[in-house]
Structure formats: C-alpha cells, structure tokens
Design a protein around this motif. Structure first.
Motif, PDB file in Angstrom:
ATOM      1  N   TYR A   1       0.831  -1.208   0.000  1.00 18.24           N
ATOM      2  CA  TYR A   1       0.000   0.000   0.000  1.00 18.24           C
ATOM      3  C   TYR A   1       0.867   1.261   0.000  1.00 18.24           C
ATOM      4  CZ  TYR A   1      -4.414  -2.502   0.846  1.00 18.24           C
ATOM      5  OH  TYR A   1      -5.529  -3.296   0.727  1.00 18.24           O
TER       6      TYR A   1
ATOM      7  N   VAL B   1       1.384   6.471  -6.961  1.00 16.12           N
ATOM      8  CA  VAL B   1       0.307   7.440  -7.196  1.00 16.12           C
ATOM      9  C   VAL B   1       0.858   8.860  -7.106  1.00 16.12           C
ATOM     10  CG1 VAL B   1      -1.838   8.383  -6.250  1.00 16.12           C
ATOM     11  CG2 VAL B   1      -1.555   5.910  -6.451  1.00 16.12           C
TER      12      VAL B   1
ATOM     13  N   ALA C   1       3.476  10.066  -0.680  1.00 15.09           N
ATOM     14  CA  ALA C   1       2.861  10.641  -1.881  1.00 15.09           C
ATOM     15  C   ALA C   1       3.514  11.971  -2.239  1.00 15.09           C
ATOM     16  CB  ALA C   1       1.360  10.822  -1.672  1.00 15.09           C
TER      17      ALA C   1
ATOM     18  N   THR D   1      -0.131  18.527  -3.526  1.00 20.63           N
ATOM     19  CA  THR D   1      -0.202  17.174  -2.969  1.00 20.63           C
ATOM     20  C   THR D   1      -0.210  17.237  -1.444  1.00 20.63           C
ATOM     21  OG1 THR D   1       0.972  16.312  -4.899  1.00 20.63           O
ATOM     22  CG2 THR D   1       0.858  14.894  -2.973  1.00 20.63           C
TER      23      THR D   1
ATOM     24  N   ALA E   1       1.302   4.229  -2.746  1.00 22.60           N
ATOM     25  CA  ALA E   1       1.210   5.661  -2.443  1.00 22.60           C
ATOM     26  C   ALA E   1       2.309   6.430  -3.167  1.00 22.60           C
ATOM     27  CB  ALA E   1       1.298   5.886  -0.935  1.00 22.60           C
TER      28      ALA E   1
ATOM     29  N   TRP F   1      -5.155   7.831   2.300  1.00 22.48           N
ATOM     30  CA  TRP F   1      -6.127   6.728   2.264  1.00 22.48           C
ATOM     31  C   TRP F   1      -5.424   5.383   2.144  1.00 22.48           C
ATOM     32  CZ3 TRP F   1      -7.664   3.616  -2.119  1.00 22.48           C
ATOM     33  CH2 TRP F   1      -8.750   2.784  -1.852  1.00 22.48           C
ATOM     34  N   LEU F   2      -4.406   5.313   1.308  1.00 25.09           N
ATOM     35  CA  LEU F   2      -3.642   4.068   1.175  1.00 25.09           C
ATOM     36  C   LEU F   2      -2.911   3.740   2.480  1.00 25.09           C
ATOM     37  CD1 LEU F   2      -2.314   4.635  -2.442  1.00 25.09           C
ATOM     38  CD2 LEU F   2      -3.761   2.720  -1.710  1.00 25.09           C
TER      39      LEU F   2
ATOM     40  N   VAL G   1      -4.541  13.042  -1.050  1.00 29.29           N
ATOM     41  CA  VAL G   1      -5.659  12.354  -0.398  1.00 29.29           C
ATOM     42  C   VAL G   1      -5.507  10.843  -0.547  1.00 29.29           C
ATOM     43  CG1 VAL G   1      -8.158  11.970  -0.468  1.00 29.29           C
ATOM     44  CG2 VAL G   1      -7.251  14.297  -0.688  1.00 29.29           C
ATOM     45  N   SER G   2      -5.147  10.403  -1.742  1.00 29.53           N
ATOM     46  CA  SER G   2      -4.984   8.968  -2.003  1.00 29.53           C
ATOM     47  C   SER G   2      -3.858   8.370  -1.168  1.00 29.53           C
ATOM     48  CB  SER G   2      -4.700   8.729  -3.496  1.00 29.53           C
ATOM     49  OG  SER G   2      -5.774   9.171  -4.288  1.00 29.53           O
TER      50      SER G   2
ATOM     51  N   ALA H   1      -5.615  15.229  -5.249  1.00 26.73           N
ATOM     52  CA  ALA H   1      -6.113  13.844  -5.143  1.00 26.73           C
ATOM     53  C   ALA H   1      -4.979  12.869  -4.838  1.00 26.73           C
ATOM     54  CB  ALA H   1      -6.822  13.451  -6.437  1.00 26.73           C
ATOM     55  N   LYS H   2      -3.777  13.164  -5.316  1.00 27.97           N
ATOM     56  CA  LYS H   2      -2.636  12.294  -5.013  1.00 27.97           C
ATOM     57  C   LYS H   2      -2.349  12.280  -3.516  1.00 27.97           C
ATOM     58  CE  LYS H   2       0.432  14.017  -7.874  1.00 27.97           C
ATOM     59  NZ  LYS H   2       1.621  14.159  -8.748  1.00 27.97           N
TER      60      LYS H   2
END
Length: 203
Positions: free
Chosen positions: A6, A13, A93, A113, A10, A69-70, A65-66, A62-63
């Motif tokens: 994960y 991403v 990220a 980011t 990240a 989240w990851l 946030v992702s 979004a990168k």
C-alpha cells in the motif's frame, strides 16, 4: 507485506506527473519548456489556461488524499499504528510528487499534494490555510509567496486546534519540505524578480 505494498502504491500514485500528462495529452505542450518550467498547477495555468490549471490542481490534491487513504488501508490490521501509517502514506505521496518515478526522480514542489494530505488529516486547518493562501495570492499575484506562508502556518494551526502530536509533527515536517523546495523562489522573492500569476505565450 500488504502494508508495504500500500505504501509503495502511495509513492507510485504520488509520482503520477499530472501537469505533464494534461499538457502533453490534451494540449501537445510540455510544461517544462515554458513559464517557470514546472509541471504544477500554477505553471499549467500560465501556459495552458484556467481550466487545465484547475484540472492539474485537483489531480495533485487527489494524489495527497490517495496517499493518506492508502496509508489508512495499510494500517487497517493494526489500528494503534494506523495514524502513523496514514501520515507515512501522505508523506510518501508528497515525496513521489517531488521525486517522481516517471520523471527521473524529479518533480514539483509538493504544495498541492501536501494540501491533499492535510485536507484528509485536518480539514478545518486546511480551510484556514487555503484561505490565507488565496488572500496572499490575490493581493500579490505571487503563488510561491502564498505557498511558503501557508506551509509555515500549517503546523501552527494544527497546534492551536490541538491535533494529535503525530499529525502536528507531520505538519511541521511537510512545512519544512515545502519551504526547502521553494529555496530558488525565496531567492527570487528577495531579489524582487519572482514570477507572478500571468499567462505566457507558447508560440
């Protein structure tokens, strides 16, 4: 093992070069050849226009946030460490954006980011910092100045809103990273020749 995967995701991403992809795929323009030569949202606006600039901004946020989240997924099996893994995912990220796997480990300054990371971790502070950024940019037309001030304000806002120590510590680390990445901008600001938010010609 899944947690590591994960976190690796990240980084991948975060490495996605939003500005380069938007510029080349939709406008046949390499942002690295114009304006500030940066692939971030500000230079995308300068070179391509408002809507492409907004698209790059959203993708870069979004990168972040992702990434968080990851990190949250990475810590699902160990709730006591989840906040640390969320922070790690967000930080990774940002590193991916600044040292992109797809750009020979070069990249942007990580502001958008990083904004996505703190948006996930501390939305109230994000709103305050973003408002400060908007005011500074509206008055001065200098995005880098707004970014530097906003970055420095992040850990202060987190401290006053009594965020958990790991989150505030991340805010401080992220602020340092962003300011260090702006060292050339700081030199130009001191000499009075920093670029403002203005459209540039590509032909």
């Amino acid at each position: 093992m899944m947690s590591l995967l994960y976190l690796l995701l990240a980084y991948i991403v975060g490495s996605f070069p939003s500005g380069l992809v938007v510029g080349k795929f939709f406008f046949h323009t390499d942002l690295r050849e114009y304006g500030s030569h940066n692939i971030g949202a500000t230079n995308a606006y300068r070179v391509l226009g408002a809507m492409p600039g907004l698209a790059v901004l959203i993708l870069d946020i979004a990168k972040g946030v992702s990434g968080v989240w990851l990190g949250k997924l990475a810590g699902a099996a160990a709730p006591e460490y989840q906040i640390y893994l969320m922070i790690a995912g967000g930080l990774i990220a940002i590193i991916g954006h600044s040292c992109s796997l797809f750009l020979q480990f070069k990249g942007g300054k990580g502001v958008a980011t990083g904004l996505g990371v703190i948006l996930f971790l501390a939305p109230v502070e994000t709103a305050i910092v973003f408002l400060v950024w908007c005011v500074i940019v509206a008055v001065t037309r200098i995005v880098s100045l707004g970014s530097i001030v906003a970055a420095a304000l992040v850990p202060v806002a987190m401290y006053f809103f009594d965020e958990p120590l790991p989150v505030t510590g991340f805010g401080l680390l992220a602020a340092v990273l962003v300011i260090v990445r702006h060292k050339d901008n700081i030199i130009r600001l001191l000499h009075g020749n920093e670029l403002k938010v203005e459209r540039v010609k590509t032909k």
